[in-house]
Design an enzyme around this catalytic site. Structure first.
Site, PDB file in Angstrom:
ATOM      1  CG  ASP A 210      -2.241   0.777   0.985  1.00  0.00           C
ATOM      2  OD1 ASP A 210      -2.179   2.022   0.869  1.00  0.00           O
ATOM      3  OD2 ASP A 210      -3.317   0.155   0.903  1.00  0.00           O
ATOM      4  N   GLY A 235       4.557   1.371  -1.760  1.00  0.00           N
ATOM      5  CA  GLY A 235       4.732   1.775  -3.151  1.00  0.00           C
ATOM      6  C   GLY A 235       3.376   2.088  -3.754  1.00  0.00           C
ATOM      7  CG  PHE A 237      -2.257   0.116  -6.580  1.00  0.00           C
ATOM      8  CD1 PHE A 237      -2.746   1.219  -7.254  1.00  0.00           C
ATOM      9  CD2 PHE A 237      -2.901  -0.292  -5.411  1.00  0.00           C
ATOM     10  CE1 PHE A 237      -3.850   1.928  -6.785  1.00  0.00           C
ATOM     11  CE2 PHE A 237      -4.007   0.425  -4.928  1.00  0.00           C
ATOM     12  CZ  PHE A 237      -4.481   1.539  -5.617  1.00  0.00           C
ATOM     13  CG  HIS A 255     -14.646   0.781  -5.287  1.00  0.00           C
ATOM     14  ND1 HIS A 255     -15.670   0.954  -4.368  1.00  0.00           N
ATOM     15  CD2 HIS A 255     -13.502   0.877  -4.570  1.00  0.00           C
ATOM     16  CE1 HIS A 255     -15.164   1.142  -3.172  1.00  0.00           C
ATOM     17  NE2 HIS A 255     -13.856   1.088  -3.252  1.00  0.00           N
TER      18      HIS A 255
HETATM   19  C1  LIG Z   1     -10.845   1.673  -0.341  1.00  0.00           C
HETATM   20  S1  LIG Z   1      -9.299   1.282   0.371  1.00  0.00           S
HETATM   21  C2  LIG Z   1      -9.390  -0.492   0.525  1.00  0.00           C
HETATM   22  C3  LIG Z   1      -8.410  -1.036   1.522  1.00  0.00           C
HETATM   23  C4  LIG Z   1      -8.453  -2.562   1.682  1.00  0.00           C
HETATM   24  N1  LIG Z   1      -8.064  -3.254   0.479  1.00  0.00           N
HETATM   25  C5  LIG Z   1      -9.834  -3.002   2.133  1.00  0.00           C
HETATM   26  O1  LIG Z   1     -10.564  -3.626   1.377  1.00  0.00           O
HETATM   27  O2  LIG Z   1     -10.169  -2.700   3.299  1.00  0.00           O
HETATM   28  C6  LIG Z   1      -8.192   1.528  -0.977  1.00  0.00           C
HETATM   29  C7  LIG Z   1      -6.722   1.352  -0.614  1.00  0.00           C
HETATM   30  O3  LIG Z   1      -5.931   1.696  -1.744  1.00  0.00           O
HETATM   31  C8  LIG Z   1      -4.756   2.336  -1.272  1.00  0.00           C
HETATM   32  N2  LIG Z   1      -4.156   3.108  -2.344  1.00  0.00           N
HETATM   33  C9  LIG Z   1      -4.643   4.243  -2.929  1.00  0.00           C
HETATM   34  N3  LIG Z   1      -3.811   4.645  -3.897  1.00  0.00           N
HETATM   35  C10 LIG Z   1      -2.790   3.746  -3.932  1.00  0.00           C
HETATM   36  C11 LIG Z   1      -1.632   3.609  -4.749  1.00  0.00           C
HETATM   37  N4  LIG Z   1      -1.372   4.481  -5.723  1.00  0.00           N
HETATM   38  N5  LIG Z   1      -0.808   2.554  -4.518  1.00  0.00           N
HETATM   39  C12 LIG Z   1      -1.071   1.662  -3.525  1.00  0.00           C
HETATM   40  N6  LIG Z   1      -2.154   1.734  -2.732  1.00  0.00           N
HETATM   41  C13 LIG Z   1      -3.000   2.773  -2.937  1.00  0.00           C
HETATM   42  C14 LIG Z   1      -5.260   3.175  -0.135  1.00  0.00           C
HETATM   43  O4  LIG Z   1      -4.223   3.599   0.725  1.00  0.00           O
HETATM   44  C15 LIG Z   1      -6.253   2.222   0.521  1.00  0.00           C
HETATM   45  O5  LIG Z   1      -5.631   1.434   1.497  1.00  0.00           O
END
Ligand SMILES: C[S@@+](CC[C@H](N)C(=O)[O-])C[C@H]1O[C@@H](n2cnc3c(N)ncnc32)[C@H](O)[C@@H]1O
Length: 345
Positions: A210, A235, A237, A255
């Site tokens: 994350d 990092g 994604f 989403h």
């Molecule tokens: C809606 S949350 C979902 C978190 C987890 N997967 C869950 O279902 O509870 C989206 C996640 O994407 C991460 N995120 C957003 N942009 C990101 C990026 N560019 N690279 C890695 N993670 C990212 C956020 O920090 C967050 O933890």
């Protein structure tokens, strides 16, 4: 949201036209939500955990105006948050119980998340309606996740909302992890889902991937035997995904993104995988038609706040097909959520 209440009201003779009560409820609901935000912000439910108190006592403890707090609490007593006991004394009602810190299913952190920055975005909803782009970015001059990077308290609260979601355990149970060895949770937040999977399956190891803020919070919070089987990687994604897994998770990640970015994330995950590896997408799948579905209100949050979109499983299937995956099956989960299993080809 199983029926359209406006269609169930018959106009009474001389009474309000059909649908007017429903519409008034819709129009006033942001006010109610902001009243709930206020009591969450000042820990009013926590302060009532040991029994009823007067709004004056609570105002003194919180520094709020006594009359204003009384009026907020008596209003919320019409919505199942508090129960007015007379003489400005209030007890917690059922919804109010869920505004307490730390109780199972607490929605206190959601009340804070929905009531603060995201609520301001709705004030500029016309920007999103005109341009298709998030009002959030227009107001704050940056994306939601960039904003969280700059606001540690907001980021911590957001991660709490995600980590506390009641939907986490069913995912961990709905897939047979038996044949697999290493699970990579891409955008896994502070690790609630990965920990829940690793706890149930002692033969598995995992990688939590994350943004740096979430990984720093995870480093502070994760401990116990599962911690030894779990590596943490910071990092984006949008640039890459960690290699080495035979199962990859994207839970409530795609989403948040429009189709172009969602495809880029899927391609980065695919590049990290070997053929035959499994990808598990956990999302709220919309129906393909225009039937009522609670997920559609979250789709608007994606439009106004994040620039993403909720999709049907067929729409996810199309994204998978163009990024090197073959959808294998779909498993329905609680709260309109579902799991889409795909194979890297
Ligand atoms: C809606 S949350 C979902 C978190 C987890 N997967 C869950 O279902 O509870 C989206 C996640 O994407 C991460 N995120 C957003 N942009 C990101 C990026 N560019 N690279 C890695 N993670 C990212 C956020 O920090 C967050 O933890």
């Amino acid at each position: 949201m199983t029926e359209n209440p406006s269609q169930t009201q018959a106009p009474g003779p001389g009474g309000p036209p059909a649908g007017s009560e429903n519409l008034l409820r819709i129009l006033t609901s942001p006010w109610v939500a902001q009243a709930v935000y206020t009591v969450a912000r000042f820990d009013i439910a926590d302060r009532l955990a040991d029994g009823p108190r007067t709004s004056e006592e609570l105002a003194e403890a919180t520094g709020l105006d006594p009359d204003a707090l009384y009026r907020i609490m008596r209003t919320l007593s019409s919505f199942g948050v508090f129960r007015g006991l007379g003489d400005r004394r209030f007890a917690l009602d059922t919804a109010g119980q869920l505004l307490r810190d730390g109780v199972p299913g607490t929605q206190k952190y959601s009340a804070l998340l929905f009531g603060e920055e995201t609520f301001r975005s709705w004030g500029e909803v016309l920007h999103s309606a005109r341009t298709g782009r998030p009002a959030f970015d227009e107001i704050y001059g940056k994306t939601f996740y960039d904003y969280l990077s700059d606001h540690p308290a907001g980021s911590e609260n957001f991660n709490r909302v995600m980590g506390g979601a009641a939907i986490v355990p069913p995912v961990a149970e709905s897939f047979d992890f038996g044949p697999y060895k290493h699970v990579v949770d891409v955008g896994g937040g502070t690790g609630a889902l990965l920990v829940s999977i690793l706890s149930r399956h002692p033969h598995l190891s995992g990688t939590l991937f994350d943004l740096p803020e979430a990984i720093t919070q995870a480093e502070q919070e994760l401990d116990g035997p599962v911690r030894e089987r779990c590596s943490l990687a910071a990092g984006s994604f949008l640039d890459r995904a960690p290699a080495g897994g035979d199962v990859y998770l994207l839970s409530r990640v795609l989403h948040n993104w429009g189709d172009g970015d969602a495809a880029a994330i899927l391609r980065n995950v695919r590049a990290a995988m070997s053929p035959g590896g499994r990808l598990l997408i956990f999302e709220r799948f919309l129906p393909d038609d225009d039937s009522p579905h609670m997920g559609k209100i979250f789709d608007l949050v994606m439009l106004v706040v994040l620039g993403g979109r909720e999709r049907s499983s067929n729409e996810y299937g199309a994204l998978l097909a163009e990024t090197g995956f073959r959808p294998v099956r779909e498993i329905e989960g609680p709260r309109n959520m579902g799991l889409l299993e795909a194979e890297a080809i």
